[in-house]
Structures are given as structure tokens and as C-alpha cells.
Design a protein around this motif. Structure first.
Motif, PDB file in Angstrom:
ATOM      1  N   GLY A 112       0.704  -1.265   0.024  1.00 19.92           N
ATOM      2  CA  GLY A 112       0.067   0.202  -0.053  1.00 19.92           C
ATOM      3  C   GLY A 112       1.145   0.999   0.183  1.00 19.92           C
ATOM      4  O   GLY A 112       0.107   2.170  -0.362  1.00 19.92           O
ATOM      5  N   GLU A 113       1.860   1.235   0.034  1.00 19.37           N
ATOM      6  CA  GLU A 113       2.651   2.301   0.360  1.00 19.37           C
ATOM      7  C   GLU A 113       3.164   2.651  -1.322  1.00 19.37           C
ATOM      8  O   GLU A 113       3.782   2.352  -1.868  1.00 19.37           O
ATOM      9  CB  GLU A 113       4.245   2.256   1.393  1.00 19.37           C
ATOM     10  N   ARG A 114       3.940   4.120  -1.140  1.00 18.10           N
ATOM     11  CA  ARG A 114       3.728   4.237  -3.011  1.00 18.10           C
ATOM     12  C   ARG A 114       4.933   5.026  -3.166  1.00 18.10           C
ATOM     13  O   ARG A 114       5.636   6.035  -2.481  1.00 18.10           O
ATOM     14  CB  ARG A 114       2.906   5.189  -3.581  1.00 18.10           C
ATOM     15  N   TRP A 115       5.737   4.117  -4.113  1.00 21.26           N
ATOM     16  CA  TRP A 115       6.756   4.846  -5.078  1.00 21.26           C
ATOM     17  C   TRP A 115       6.470   6.131  -6.052  1.00 21.26           C
ATOM     18  O   TRP A 115       5.843   5.722  -6.783  1.00 21.26           O
ATOM     19  CB  TRP A 115       7.764   3.813  -5.538  1.00 21.26           C
ATOM     20  N   LEU A 116       7.851   6.924  -5.924  1.00 19.47           N
ATOM     21  CA  LEU A 116       7.932   7.606  -6.637  1.00 19.47           C
ATOM     22  C   LEU A 116       8.653   7.743  -7.761  1.00 19.47           C
ATOM     23  O   LEU A 116      10.105   7.115  -7.210  1.00 19.47           O
ATOM     24  CB  LEU A 116       8.368   9.167  -6.025  1.00 19.47           C
ATOM     25  N   LEU A 135       5.070  -4.940  -6.468  1.00 16.72           N
ATOM     26  CA  LEU A 135       4.963  -6.147  -5.291  1.00 16.72           C
ATOM     27  C   LEU A 135       4.658  -4.976  -4.200  1.00 16.72           C
ATOM     28  O   LEU A 135       4.185  -5.860  -2.738  1.00 16.72           O
ATOM     29  CB  LEU A 135       6.348  -5.861  -4.944  1.00 16.72           C
ATOM     30  N   CYS A 136       4.605  -4.349  -4.140  1.00 11.08           N
ATOM     31  CA  CYS A 136       3.587  -3.325  -3.252  1.00 11.08           C
ATOM     32  C   CYS A 136       1.861  -2.823  -3.440  1.00 11.08           C
ATOM     33  O   CYS A 136       1.514  -2.555  -2.621  1.00 11.08           O
ATOM     34  CB  CYS A 136       3.795  -1.667  -2.565  1.00 11.08           C
ATOM     35  N   GLY A 137       1.878  -3.518  -4.290  1.00  9.01           N
ATOM     36  CA  GLY A 137       0.552  -3.835  -4.476  1.00  9.01           C
ATOM     37  C   GLY A 137       0.118  -2.075  -5.203  1.00  9.01           C
ATOM     38  O   GLY A 137      -1.320  -1.732  -4.602  1.00  9.01           O
ATOM     39  N   THR A 138       0.873  -1.253  -5.249  1.00  8.21           N
ATOM     40  CA  THR A 138       0.540   0.112  -5.561  1.00  8.21           C
ATOM     41  C   THR A 138       0.588   0.822  -7.065  1.00  8.21           C
ATOM     42  O   THR A 138       1.254  -0.135  -7.593  1.00  8.21           O
ATOM     43  CB  THR A 138       1.099   1.077  -4.980  1.00  8.21           C
ATOM     44  N   GLU A 139       0.346   1.612  -7.517  1.00  3.74           N
ATOM     45  CA  GLU A 139       0.272   2.519  -8.531  1.00  3.74           C
ATOM     46  C   GLU A 139       1.596   3.375  -8.760  1.00  3.74           C
ATOM     47  O   GLU A 139       1.655   3.875  -7.116  1.00  3.74           O
ATOM     48  CB  GLU A 139      -0.884   2.894  -9.608  1.00  3.74           C
ATOM     49  N   PRO A 140       3.061   3.397  -8.885  1.00 10.17           N
ATOM     50  CA  PRO A 140       3.390   4.559  -8.615  1.00 10.17           C
ATOM     51  C   PRO A 140       3.518   5.372  -9.328  1.00 10.17           C
ATOM     52  O   PRO A 140       2.259   6.250  -9.992  1.00 10.17           O
ATOM     53  CB  PRO A 140       4.650   3.646  -9.716  1.00 10.17           C
ATOM     54  N   ILE A 141       3.894   6.807  -8.510  1.00 10.54           N
ATOM     55  CA  ILE A 141       3.969   8.549  -8.902  1.00 10.54           C
ATOM     56  C   ILE A 141       4.854   8.599 -10.234  1.00 10.54           C
ATOM     57  O   ILE A 141       5.755   8.278  -9.256  1.00 10.54           O
ATOM     58  CB  ILE A 141       4.071   8.531  -7.550  1.00 10.54           C
ATOM     59  N   LEU A 142       4.554   8.451 -11.302  1.00 10.75           N
ATOM     60  CA  LEU A 142       5.241   8.478 -12.029  1.00 10.75           C
ATOM     61  C   LEU A 142       5.786  10.344 -12.999  1.00 10.75           C
ATOM     62  O   LEU A 142       4.036  10.655 -13.046  1.00 10.75           O
ATOM     63  CB  LEU A 142       4.378   7.911 -13.606  1.00 10.75           C
ATOM     64  N   HIS A 143       6.699  10.607 -12.664  1.00 13.94           N
ATOM     65  CA  HIS A 143       7.191  12.045 -13.023  1.00 13.94           C
ATOM     66  C   HIS A 143       8.127  11.737 -14.883  1.00 13.94           C
ATOM     67  O   HIS A 143       9.167  10.567 -14.893  1.00 13.94           O
ATOM     68  CB  HIS A 143       7.543  12.484 -12.356  1.00 13.94           C
ATOM     69  N   ALA A 148      13.196  18.826  -8.479  1.00 16.35           N
ATOM     70  CA  ALA A 148      12.508  18.697  -6.873  1.00 16.35           C
ATOM     71  C   ALA A 148      11.788  19.716  -6.857  1.00 16.35           C
ATOM     72  O   ALA A 148      11.390  18.794  -5.447  1.00 16.35           O
ATOM     73  CB  ALA A 148      13.980  19.758  -6.910  1.00 16.35           C
ATOM     74  N   ARG A 149      11.157  20.169  -6.926  1.00 16.39           N
ATOM     75  CA  ARG A 149       9.770  21.345  -6.036  1.00 16.39           C
ATOM     76  C   ARG A 149       8.366  19.451  -6.221  1.00 16.39           C
ATOM     77  O   ARG A 149       7.840  19.377  -4.854  1.00 16.39           O
ATOM     78  CB  ARG A 149       9.593  21.845  -6.707  1.00 16.39           C
ATOM     79  N   ALA A 150       8.756  19.077  -7.494  1.00 15.09           N
ATOM     80  CA  ALA A 150       7.747  18.578  -7.796  1.00 15.09           C
ATOM     81  C   ALA A 150       7.726  16.932  -7.294  1.00 15.09           C
ATOM     82  O   ALA A 150       6.724  16.469  -6.102  1.00 15.09           O
ATOM     83  CB  ALA A 150       7.577  17.464  -9.244  1.00 15.09           C
ATOM     84  N   VAL A 151       8.696  16.118  -6.460  1.00 14.65           N
ATOM     85  CA  VAL A 151       9.136  15.303  -5.653  1.00 14.65           C
ATOM     86  C   VAL A 151       9.230  15.779  -4.563  1.00 14.65           C
ATOM     87  O   VAL A 151       8.235  15.287  -3.814  1.00 14.65           O
ATOM     88  CB  VAL A 151      10.868  14.958  -5.738  1.00 14.65           C
ATOM     89  N   LEU A 152       8.802  16.914  -3.910  1.00 12.45           N
ATOM     90  CA  LEU A 152       8.244  17.480  -2.349  1.00 12.45           C
ATOM     91  C   LEU A 152       7.098  17.459  -2.712  1.00 12.45           C
ATOM     92  O   LEU A 152       6.714  17.191  -1.098  1.00 12.45           O
ATOM     93  CB  LEU A 152       9.254  18.652  -2.420  1.00 12.45           C
ATOM     94  N   ASP A 153       6.532  17.126  -3.613  1.00 12.70           N
ATOM     95  CA  ASP A 153       4.461  17.392  -3.764  1.00 12.70           C
ATOM     96  C   ASP A 153       3.845  16.963  -3.953  1.00 12.70           C
ATOM     97  O   ASP A 153       3.012  16.262  -4.041  1.00 12.70           O
ATOM     98  CB  ASP A 153       4.560  18.619  -4.276  1.00 12.70           C
ATOM     99  N   SER A 154       4.568  14.884  -4.515  1.00 11.47           N
ATOM    100  CA  SER A 154       4.536  14.141  -4.749  1.00 11.47           C
ATOM    101  C   SER A 154       3.446  13.201  -3.851  1.00 11.47           C
ATOM    102  O   SER A 154       2.767  12.750  -4.200  1.00 11.47           O
ATOM    103  CB  SER A 154       5.558  13.085  -5.538  1.00 11.47           C
ATOM    104  N   GLY A 173      17.297  22.960   0.511  1.00  5.17           N
ATOM    105  CA  GLY A 173      17.097  23.533   1.998  1.00  5.17           C
ATOM    106  C   GLY A 173      15.516  22.731   2.448  1.00  5.17           C
ATOM    107  O   GLY A 173      14.857  23.061   3.197  1.00  5.17           O
ATOM    108  N   ALA A 174      15.484  21.247   0.814  1.00  4.83           N
ATOM    109  CA  ALA A 174      14.120  21.107   1.361  1.00  4.83           C
ATOM    110  C   ALA A 174      13.888  20.278   2.117  1.00  4.83           C
ATOM    111  O   ALA A 174      14.549  19.764   3.063  1.00  4.83           O
ATOM    112  CB  ALA A 174      13.954  19.965  -0.059  1.00  4.83           C
ATOM    113  N   ASP A 175      12.544  19.757   2.677  1.00  2.00           N
ATOM    114  CA  ASP A 175      12.543  18.790   3.983  1.00  2.00           C
ATOM    115  C   ASP A 175      12.015  17.746   3.701  1.00  2.00           C
ATOM    116  O   ASP A 175      11.443  17.365   3.186  1.00  2.00           O
ATOM    117  CB  ASP A 175      11.242  20.219   4.988  1.00  2.00           C
ATOM    118  N   LEU A 176      13.029  17.005   3.989  1.00  2.22           N
ATOM    119  CA  LEU A 176      12.558  15.399   3.029  1.00  2.22           C
ATOM    120  C   LEU A 176      12.011  14.543   4.008  1.00  2.22           C
ATOM    121  O   LEU A 176      11.799  13.259   3.656  1.00  2.22           O
ATOM    122  CB  LEU A 176      14.331  14.692   2.427  1.00  2.22           C
ATOM    123  N   SER A 177      11.653  15.486   5.642  1.00  9.91           N
ATOM    124  CA  SER A 177      11.107  14.178   6.424  1.00  9.91           C
ATOM    125  C   SER A 177       9.739  13.768   5.921  1.00  9.91           C
ATOM    126  O   SER A 177       8.697  12.840   6.079  1.00  9.91           O
ATOM    127  CB  SER A 177      10.854  14.962   7.534  1.00  9.91           C
TER     128      SER A 177
END
Length: 188
Positions: A112-116, A135-143, A148-154, A173-177
Motif C-alpha cells: 500500500g505504500e507508494r513509490w515515486l 510488489l507493494c500492490g500500488t501504482e507508482p507516482i510517475l514523473h 525537485a519541487r515536484a518530488v517534494l509535492d508528490s 534546503g528541502a524538508d525531506l521528512s
């Protein structure tokens, strides 16, 4: 597993498209054995690989001069051809699933967890993001490309990056948390 007793080779379908649902579905079908083997190619860089690897189909169109692959091959990754003609690295569904499952176990990634996917799926790093998603049973988020900004907003739980991409994120200075995992590889 795909089997055709009258033709010992498995068809090889080149998919010349950016990362998207069509490619994701084709990879899923290839790994399950319900579809042909897949040769993912990046638009604008496919001609040399198609000429060298001679897939049986390109974007669904049959080719008279096409060659299949052994039945256990699910995906073929074209090398860059930097030392000459591109060559195909044949990968089995078993090997791709084992690698992805190992990564998921090590990272503690769950169903259920999603990959970008912001890496080209024509390379192993991008392809494996798609396999991990399956394998996670989810559709990936595809770019289509790294932004960089789109990664943070994904909204993704996990992302696979190369060091240059991580450096760009850190440089902002991205917040990657918000990302549970950043899987890093592909360079020193």
C-alpha cells in the motif's frame, strides 16, 4: 508463464514512451508471464536500440525482422552503446522480483505504500521502482523527469534517486521528512 509451443522465443515488445500507466501495465504483464517481454525505451533515444536489439514489436506494431527472447526473460534493458552498438541486458521476472523484494524488506516498505518514479524506466533504477510498486500492490507516482519541487509535492512514501538529484534537493534546503525512504544509488 508465457508459453507458445510453436514458437520457442517470447515476443519482445519495445515500449517507446515516457513512464506512464501503459508501461507500468506492460511491465506487470511481463513479470506475471501473461504478456510479452518488454524493452522500455526513452523517446528520442530509441532508434539505435531498436536497430541493434530488433524487438518483435515497437509500440504495438509488429516488425518482420524482429527477434524474440528466451522464455524466462521478462525485461530487456538496452545499454547506452557508449562503447559501440547498444546491447540488451536480459532480466528474468524471478531476478527482478527478488531484487525488489530484497530492497522492500531492507527498507521495511509495506503493501500500500507508494513509490515515486522520477528516474527513466529504460534504466534499471527506474525499472526497479516500477517493480517495487507492483510488489507493494500500488501504482507508482510517475514523473517524466526529475523536478525537485515536484518530488517534494508528490505525496510518495518512497523515492529512488541518484546522488545528483539528492544534492539538488539538499541545495534547495528541502524538508525531506515527508519521504519515508530515499533509496540512493547509481554513482559515488
Amino acid at each position: 508463464m508465457w508459453r507458445n509451443p510453436s514458437h520457442p522465443d517470447r515476443p519482445l515488445h519495445a515500449v517507446v514512451r515516457p513512464a506512464g500507466p501503459e508501461l507500468f501495465a506492460a511491465i506487470g504483464a511481463a513479470l506475471s508471464g501473461e504478456g510479452p517481454a518488454v524493452l522500455p525505451l526513452t523517446p528520442g533515444q530509441a532508434d539505435a536500440a531498436i536497430a541493434a536489439l530488433r524487438p518483435t514489436h515497437v509500440n504495438g506494431e509488429s516488425r518482420d525482422d524482429g527477434l524474440g527472447v528466451p522464455p524466462d526473460v521478462a525485461v530487456v534493458i538496452a545499454t547506452s552503446g557508449s562503447t559501440g552498438t547498444p546491447k540488451g541486458v536480459m532480466l528474468s521476472a524471478t531476478a527482478l522480483r527478488a531484487s525488489a523484494a530484497s530492497s522492500l524488506r531492507r527498507l521495511g516498505a509495506a503493501k500500500g505504500e507508494r513509490w515515486l518514479c522520477c528516474l527513466p524506466p529504460a534504466h534499471v533504477s527506474g525499472l526497479q521502482v516500477l517493480v517495487r510498486s507492483l510488489l507493494c500492490g500500488t501504482e507508482p507516482i510517475l514523473h517524466d523527469r526529475f523536478d525537485a519541487r515536484a518530488v517534494l509535492d508528490s505525496g510518495a512514501d518512497h523515492v529512488s534517486l541518484v546522488p545528483t538529484q539528492l544534492h539538488r534537493l539538499v541545495g534547495l534546503g528541502a524538508d525531506l521528512s515527508g519521504l519515508r525512504t530515499i533509496l540512493l544509488g547509481g554513482a559515488a
